[in-house]
Design an enzyme around this catalytic site. Structure first.
Site, short mmCIF file in Angstrom:
data_model
loop_
_atom_site.label_atom_id
_atom_site.label_comp_id
_atom_site.label_asym_id
_atom_site.label_seq_id
_atom_site.Cartn_x
_atom_site.Cartn_y
_atom_site.Cartn_z
N SER A 97 -26.40 3.89 -0.21
CA SER A 97 -26.27 2.45 0.01
C SER A 97 -25.53 2.44 1.58
O SER A 97 -24.71 3.43 1.69
CB SER A 97 -25.35 1.71 -0.94
OG SER A 97 -24.85 0.65 -0.12
N TYR A 127 -17.47 0.41 -5.44
CA TYR A 127 -18.88 0.61 -5.60
C TYR A 127 -19.45 1.38 -4.42
O TYR A 127 -19.98 2.47 -4.45
CB TYR A 127 -19.72 -0.87 -5.36
CG TYR A 127 -21.15 -0.61 -5.02
CD1 TYR A 127 -21.53 -0.61 -3.82
CD2 TYR A 127 -22.04 -0.13 -5.94
CE1 TYR A 127 -22.82 -0.56 -3.37
CE2 TYR A 127 -23.27 0.14 -5.58
CZ TYR A 127 -23.66 0.06 -4.24
OH TYR A 127 -24.98 0.31 -3.87
N LYS A 149 -20.87 5.47 -4.21
CA LYS A 149 -21.97 5.99 -3.27
C LYS A 149 -21.58 7.27 -2.37
O LYS A 149 -22.37 8.25 -2.55
CB LYS A 149 -22.76 4.92 -2.58
CG LYS A 149 -23.26 3.87 -3.65
CD LYS A 149 -24.35 4.48 -4.29
CE LYS A 149 -25.00 3.29 -5.09
NZ LYS A 149 -26.16 3.70 -6.06
C1 WQD Z 1 -24.12 -10.26 0.88
C2 WQD Z 1 -23.36 -11.27 1.76
C3 WQD Z 1 -21.08 -11.83 0.61
C4 WQD Z 1 -23.10 -13.87 -2.95
C5 WQD Z 1 -25.35 -5.36 -1.46
C6 WQD Z 1 -25.45 -4.81 -2.60
C7 WQD Z 1 -25.18 -3.29 -2.74
C8 WQD Z 1 -25.55 -2.57 -1.48
C9 WQD Z 1 -25.39 -3.32 -0.47
C10 WQD Z 1 -27.80 -1.63 -2.10
C11 WQD Z 1 -21.80 -11.07 1.62
C12 WQD Z 1 -22.36 -13.16 0.73
C13 WQD Z 1 -22.78 -13.12 -1.82
C14 WQD Z 1 -22.53 -15.08 -2.84
C15 WQD Z 1 -22.00 -15.10 -0.53
N1 WQD Z 1 -27.26 -2.44 -1.73
N2 WQD Z 1 -22.44 -13.57 -0.59
N3 WQD Z 1 -21.96 -15.86 -1.83
O1 WQD Z 1 -22.11 -7.30 -1.14
O2 WQD Z 1 -23.85 -6.80 0.96
O3 WQD Z 1 -23.84 -5.51 -1.29
O4 WQD Z 1 -26.02 -4.72 -0.67
O5 WQD Z 1 -27.33 -0.60 -2.60
O6 WQD Z 1 -25.78 -2.61 -3.77
O7 WQD Z 1 -24.54 -5.34 -3.78
O8 WQD Z 1 -24.34 -7.96 -1.16
O9 WQD Z 1 -25.49 -9.97 -1.79
O10 WQD Z 1 -23.45 -9.40 -2.80
O11 WQD Z 1 -23.41 -10.13 -0.40
O12 WQD Z 1 -21.40 -15.75 0.37
O13 WQD Z 1 -22.50 -15.84 -4.10
O14 WQD Z 1 -23.46 -12.56 0.94
O15 WQD Z 1 -19.92 -12.12 0.80
O16 WQD Z 1 -21.22 -11.30 2.94
P1 WQD Z 1 -23.37 -6.78 -0.38
P2 WQD Z 1 -24.35 -9.43 -1.80
#
Ligand code: WQD
Length: 316
Positions: free
Chosen positions: A99, A124, A128
């Site tokens: 990731s 998390y 990784k």
């Molecule tokens: C994305 C953005 C949140 C939910 C993911 C996977 C992880 C890895 C990397 C593969 C952030 C914002 C989220 C919500 C929001 N991928 N958000 N409201 O944290 O980047 O990590 O990609 O391995 O496995 O989890 O993804 O979709 O949780 O968040 O504002 O209800 O959306 O703050 O900026 P993240 P995410």
């Protein structure tokens, strides 16, 4: 092909959908990769496994901050079991689902595979990083393994047939499933975690990659392993589009692509979130011959069509 899954965050009807989409019905073994004995049963039952794609892991940044031990146990122990059994049964290829979170908050963007691994911002991301080191050390110890680490950016969307897509159990932790469940009325409102970041519109920036493009990267990587041109080595590739998109831009893109107005509110930052990250995917483009092809709009439409299909099937 054999699918091994404990169904903690998916369900068995995915096997039917894989058969409908691909024409191939994989064998399915329901078990937890943390259960060494159960997992060994798969290696013993299916002799001659040529390569493994190890996806099995918990993957929600926010949840990992609240439940670190669950993440360390599940994500690290499952990999150790897979690697030990690969050595025991002579399996020589692994593609590991890594990731972009291994980069932490990169100093330079777009981020390349050469970027320094910085302190993970969440348990998390740390799992990784730890797992990448476990694989490197295992190969360095002389295990005859060719490992390809695919550093995913943010996988989103669904298969264009709307037969395969993301269906997290319980309340979605990730942005796009929560967004589509809000758009269809399952969730009342989407919370945007912060608009006070150092970005053009204040919301976090990510590299959102279509999940089918991501799947195609695994096919190319597995062919690379089966072709056996690269022996006993570890290769790392960023699997992203190379384009940074903010949370608010993604929301606007969804509304434009689907015509559906989204109910959302800005709230405080989420623990563990990094501010901005997007890939330099040149190495995967040039070395693997793989490139993300789908547009953000088409990808968001696929996510919405999947959500509509779930309602039609009475699943949600
Ligand atoms: C994305 C953005 C949140 C939910 C993911 C996977 C992880 C890895 C990397 C593969 C952030 C914002 C989220 C919500 C929001 N991928 N958000 N409201 O944290 O980047 O990590 O990609 O391995 O496995 O989890 O993804 O979709 O949780 O968040 O504002 O209800 O959306 O703050 O900026 P993240 P995410």
């Amino acid at each position: 092909m054999i699918v091994v899954d404990n169904l903690s965050n998916s369900n068995a009807d995915v096997i039917d959908s894989i058969e409908k989409v691909s024409g191939v019905r994989p064998a399915f073994e329901k078990l937890d990769c943390c259960d060494y004995q159960a997992l060994e049963g798969v290696f013993a039952k299916y002799q001659g496994i040529k390569g493994i794609i190890h996806f099995a892991a918990s993957k929600a940044v926010g949840e990992s901050v609240e439940k670190p031990l669950l993440y360390y146990r599940n994500n690290v122990l499952s990999l150790i079991n897979v690697l030990e059994l690969m050595s025991k049964y002579g399996v020589e290829g692994i593609i590991f689902s890594s990731s972009c979170t291994v980069y932490g908050q990169p100093d330079q963007l777009p981020v390349t595979e050469e970027a320094p691994i910085k302190k993970a911002e969440s348990p998390y991301g740390n799992t990784k990083q730890i797992n990448e080191e476990i694989i490197r050390d295992t190969v360095a110890s002389g295990a005859p393994i060719h490992a390809i680490l695919l550093r995913y950016f943010n996988p989103i969307g669904a298969h264009p047939t709307a037969l395969l897509g993301e269906l997290p159990n319980g309340v979605p932790q990730n942005l796009v499933p929560y967004l589509t469940q809000t758009a269809i009325g399952i969730r009342e409102k989407l919370s945007v975690f912060g608009d006070d970041y150092d970005t053009p519109d204040g919301s976090c920036i990510r590299d959102f990659i279509n999940v089918v493009d991501l799947a195609k990267a695994h096919v190319v990587a597995m062919h690379r392993i089966l072709d056996k041109k690269q022996k006993d080595k570890v290769e790392v590739f960023n699997i992203g589009t190379g384009r940074g998109v903010s949370v608010l831009e993604l929301i606007n893109g969804f509304e434009k692509a689907t015509g559906v107005k989204l109910n959302y509110q800005i709230v405080g930052r989420r623990a563990g979130d990094i501010e901005k990250v997007w890939a330099n995917p040149d190495l995967a483009n040039n070395e693997l011959g793989w490139k993300a092809e789908e547009t953000l709009e088409d990808t968001l439409r696929s996510a919405w069509n999947w959500q509509l299909k779930l309602r039609e099937r009475g699943v949600q």
